[in-house]
Design a protein around this motif. Structure first.
Motif, PDB file in Angstrom:
ATOM      1  N   CYS A  48       1.028  -1.284   0.471  1.00  0.00           N
ATOM      2  CA  CYS A  48      -0.333  -0.405   0.192  1.00  0.00           C
ATOM      3  C   CYS A  48       0.634   0.974   0.345  1.00  0.00           C
ATOM      4  N   THR A  49       0.335   2.698  -0.741  1.00  0.00           N
ATOM      5  CA  THR A  49       1.155   3.793  -0.445  1.00  0.00           C
ATOM      6  C   THR A  49       1.458   4.450   0.947  1.00  0.00           C
ATOM      7  N   GLU A  50       1.957   4.820   0.998  1.00  0.00           N
ATOM      8  CA  GLU A  50       2.201   5.422   2.512  1.00  0.00           C
ATOM      9  C   GLU A  50       1.471   6.835   2.511  1.00  0.00           C
ATOM     10  N   ALA A  51       0.990   7.238   1.806  1.00  0.00           N
ATOM     11  CA  ALA A  51      -0.328   8.280   2.048  1.00  0.00           C
ATOM     12  C   ALA A  51      -1.220   7.672   2.389  1.00  0.00           C
ATOM     13  N   GLN A  52      -1.903   6.773   1.458  1.00  0.00           N
ATOM     14  CA  GLN A  52      -3.223   5.360   1.544  1.00  0.00           C
ATOM     15  C   GLN A  52      -2.702   5.497   3.430  1.00  0.00           C
ATOM     16  N   ILE A  53      -1.908   4.970   3.639  1.00  0.00           N
ATOM     17  CA  ILE A  53      -1.958   4.297   5.324  1.00  0.00           C
ATOM     18  C   ILE A  53      -2.327   6.078   6.103  1.00  0.00           C
ATOM     19  N   ARG A  54      -1.783   6.373   5.819  1.00  0.00           N
ATOM     20  CA  ARG A  54      -1.694   7.733   6.540  1.00  0.00           C
ATOM     21  C   ARG A  54      -2.972   8.667   6.439  1.00  0.00           C
ATOM     22  N   GLN A  55      -3.707   8.670   5.163  1.00  0.00           N
ATOM     23  CA  GLN A  55      -5.038   9.084   5.258  1.00  0.00           C
ATOM     24  C   GLN A  55      -5.836   8.999   5.786  1.00  0.00           C
ATOM     25  N   ALA A  56      -6.102   6.758   6.017  1.00  0.00           N
ATOM     26  CA  ALA A  56      -6.125   6.007   6.855  1.00  0.00           C
ATOM     27  C   ALA A  56      -6.734   6.712   8.685  1.00  0.00           C
TER      28      ALA A  56
END
Length: 73
Positions: A48-56
């Protein structure tokens, strides 16, 4: 990266002064920080992208509900 817990404040803006309360708050925030770090690392390793997990993680925090909030405030 280093993390320093905030100065914990009451709703009137005055700092929490009870050592035991501060200890509990700091332990809770550090436990959450470590769990979030683990989740970020797992997500990246699982492609997964870092941006996606940070947003989650941001979305999850934003979804928390204060069950003690007084009506009208």
């Amino acid at each position: 990266m280093s993390f320093t817990p905030p100065t914990w404040c009451r709703s009137d803006g005055s700092p929490v002064s009870c050592v035991e309360k501060i200890k509990v708050l700091n332990e809770n925030i550090e436990e959450l920080r470590q769990m979030a770090q683990d989740a970020l690392e797992d997500a990246v390793l699982l492609e997964c992208t870092e941006a996606q997990i940070r947003q989650a993680l941001h979305d999850m925090i934003d979804s928390l509900v204060n069950p003690y909030k007084e009506a009208g405030k």
